[in-house]
Write an enzyme that holds these catalytic residues in place. Structure first.
Site, mmCIF file in Angstrom:
data_model
loop_
_atom_site.group_PDB
_atom_site.id
_atom_site.type_symbol
_atom_site.label_atom_id
_atom_site.label_comp_id
_atom_site.label_asym_id
_atom_site.label_seq_id
_atom_site.Cartn_x
_atom_site.Cartn_y
_atom_site.Cartn_z
ATOM 1 N N GLY A 216 -12.581 -0.168 21.282
ATOM 2 C CA GLY A 216 -12.455 -0.651 19.903
ATOM 3 C C GLY A 216 -12.381 -2.160 19.754
ATOM 4 O O GLY A 216 -12.182 -2.661 18.653
ATOM 5 N N ALA B 93 -17.132 1.926 25.899
ATOM 6 C CA ALA B 93 -16.172 1.027 25.237
ATOM 7 C C ALA B 93 -16.473 -0.441 25.501
ATOM 8 O O ALA B 93 -16.899 -0.814 26.605
ATOM 9 C CB ALA B 93 -14.740 1.311 25.671
ATOM 10 N N LYS C 176 -15.599 14.924 28.205
ATOM 11 C CA LYS C 176 -15.299 13.542 28.552
ATOM 12 C C LYS C 176 -13.796 13.414 28.786
ATOM 13 O O LYS C 176 -12.989 13.704 27.896
ATOM 14 C CB LYS C 176 -15.726 12.599 27.424
ATOM 15 C CG LYS C 176 -15.293 11.169 27.727
ATOM 16 C CD LYS C 176 -15.516 10.215 26.597
ATOM 17 C CE LYS C 176 -14.602 9.017 26.796
ATOM 18 N NZ LYS C 176 -14.696 8.055 25.707
#
Lengths: 260, 68
Positions: A164, A190, A103
């Protein structure tokens, strides 16, 4: 379940049943990491590469808790802010683990952790020339996504919200545009904060979802991992089921004929 | 003794040590790490033959938990 065994998720020629990819950071300890991953049903886990602590090399390692033979380790470049750093990290990761599937993420800004697409494109070109299979974290710009696919990425992974942040899918229109044009899997990477966000991503037609913080920072990470597993399955099933059209006014569910 | 830089810190090691020797001293499983010397990856298959030289800058890395 959705068409069950026929609904395989294929990345770079390998088949997976679970469409949920989970990160392995931010957990209390390795034991909790392992239990959360197990509960999530994920078959692919992202991992980071860091310096060994040479003053205390006897510490437990992630691999003691998550067997690389059971889970597909997906080395990532979290924390890299340039193409050179990212390429260096992934070459080391390939040597450490022997895996070509990686990734790529090249960050552009400390505060937003937004991807730096100029560096991302440059790193992608180098990595693909070097024989890597690249799943790429990217902005939600359909033009960038197409460019990354043209370069040979095996999965396109736009953010649904900042890393996050747990803000949920902030950009359903852009994600949908990217999905419609792509010939490789598209995953939201995300932004997911809770189970309904994962379902939203899947209902848009995403091939999968990648998350870490939403599980690791839940009050009960194991329970949230299970919720995410179910949400991804529910969203995928709903996507195939085809939702009803939205209407402005009510439409009674019971027949009007025969009313007393 | 020779001086090398290992993961950013200076360290004295015996002369004529190979990568395999160093990993053994550090109690590290070669299968679980990658070693970079002066920005070039040392292939695992050559750990036994590669001798460390004075001034070498080594990075030894492994996988830890991490997300996005």
């Amino acid at each position: 379940m959705i068409k069950d065994m026929n609904d395989k998720f294929t990345i770079a020629g390998a088949d997976f049943c679970s469409r949920l990819i989970v990160g392995t950071g931010k957990y209390r300890d390795f034991e909790q990491t392992a239990r959360a991953v197990e509960a999530s049903g994920a078959e692919i886990v992202t991992v980071a590469l860091r310096r060994v602590n040479v003053t205390d090399p006897g510490q437990p390692m992630l691999m003691d808790y998550l067997d690389p033979k059971k889970y597909t380790y997906l080395p990532n470049t979290a924390g890299c802010f340039s193409a050179d750093e990212a390429v260096r990290t992934l070459r080391l990761a390939r040597e450490a683990g022997g895996w070509k599937l990686v990734k790529l993420e090249v960050l552009g800004d400390q505060k937003t952790l937004y991807p730096n697409m100029v560096e991302t494109l440059q790193a992608t070109e180098t990595l693909i020339g070097d024989g890597f299979e690249v799943m790429v974290y990217c902005s939600d710009d359909p033009i960038m996504a197409r460019r990354l696919e043209d370069l040979g990425c095996c999965a396109i992974m736009p953010l649904g919200g900042p890393i996050g942040s747990g803000l949920g899918i902030q950009n359903p229109v852009q994600i949908r545009l990217i999905i419609e044009q792509a010939n490789v899997p598209v995953l939201v990477d995300a932004g997911v904060g809770t189970a309904s966000d994962a379902a939203v991503a899947m209902e848009l037609g995403c091939d999968g979802v990648l998350m870490n913080t939403a599980i690791a920072e839940a009050k009960d990470p194991i329970a949230m991992a299970r919720a995410m597993k179910l949400a991804v399955q529910a969203g995928r099933t709903a996507y195939f089921a085809g939702r009803m059209p939205k209407k402005l006014y009510a439409d009674p569910s019971s027949p009007l004929g025969g009313l007393i | 003794m020779i001086e090398i830089t290992l993961n950013g810190d200076r360290r004295e090691i015996a002369a004529d040590q190979t990568v395999t020797d160093l990993l053994q001293d550090l109690k590290l499983d070669p299968a679980r790490v990658a070693v970079e010397r002066n920005l070039e990856i040392i292939p695992k298959t050559t750990y036994q033959n590669v001798k460390l030289l004075s001034g070498d800058r080594l990075e030894i890395v492994y996988f830890i938990g991490g997300g996005s």
